[in-house]
Structures are given as C-alpha cells and as structure tokens.
Design a protein around this motif. Structure first.
Motif, short mmCIF file in Angstrom:
data_model
loop_
_atom_site.label_atom_id
_atom_site.label_comp_id
_atom_site.label_asym_id
_atom_site.label_seq_id
_atom_site.Cartn_x
_atom_site.Cartn_y
_atom_site.Cartn_z
N GLU A 299 20.69 16.27 -35.20
CA GLU A 299 20.57 16.84 -36.54
C GLU A 299 21.79 17.71 -36.80
N ARG B 52 23.64 19.69 -33.91
CA ARG B 52 22.71 20.05 -32.83
C ARG B 52 21.97 18.83 -32.31
N LYS C 19 18.47 17.64 -30.89
CA LYS C 19 17.06 18.03 -30.86
C LYS C 19 16.46 17.45 -29.59
N HIS D 50 10.33 22.14 -31.53
CA HIS D 50 11.48 21.54 -30.85
C HIS D 50 12.49 22.61 -30.46
N HIS D 51 13.23 22.32 -29.41
CA HIS D 51 14.37 23.14 -29.01
C HIS D 51 15.63 22.35 -29.32
N TYR D 52 16.72 23.06 -29.54
CA TYR D 52 17.98 22.43 -29.93
C TYR D 52 19.12 22.93 -29.05
N ASP E 117 23.36 23.20 -29.25
CA ASP E 117 24.54 23.07 -30.10
C ASP E 117 25.54 22.10 -29.46
N GLU F 295 19.28 30.79 -25.40
CA GLU F 295 18.29 30.77 -26.46
C GLU F 295 17.56 32.13 -26.55
#
Length: 79
Positions: A25, A28, A30, A44-46, A48, A73
C-alpha cells in the motif's frame, strides 16, 4: 516495491522471520494478521519500504534485524 508480491516471506538482516506480505500500500508493506503477536490480531502491521534491503526470489530481506522492527513500531517510528 514492484517486485514485492502477496505471500512473500519477510526476514530481517539477521535471517529471522518478520512476517508475510499481505500486500503493498503506497510506500508500505502490509503484513498478514497471522504473523501478529497475541493481542494484535485485530489490525495489520506495516513496514516502510525504506527498511527493504533486497528482494531475492520469494523473500523480502530487510536492512535491519527482525528484533528492530517491533522496537521501531513501539517508539512511534513509521515502519
């Protein structure tokens, strides 16, 4: 980012498992919810794209160790 596809494995610079790609996305990656720790399955965690070191076959290799990802994070850094 164009080389990163759904279901690819993500590992840290140390070779430790970080997660599995659910999708891309923007800038990033996902992660799938299946890789989230207990208490974090509802979102969800992302990661970079700046943390991506390379893409080799079906593996995304980060430029940081796997243990650094949750720390970044927790500190509020955009990951």
């Amino acid at each position: 980012m164009a080389d990163i596809k759904e279901h690819m494995k993500i590992i840290g610079k140390d070779g430790a498992h970080v997660g599995t790609v659910d999708g891309v996305e923007g800038d990033r990656i996902k992660l799938t919810r299946n890789d989230n720790p207990a208490g974090h399955k509802d979102h969800h965690h992302y990661i970079d794209r700046k943390l991506v070191g390379s893409v080799e076959g079906d593996v995304v290799k980060l430029s940081v160790n796997a243990s650094s990802v949750p720390e970044m994070e927790a500190s509020g850094a955009k990951i």
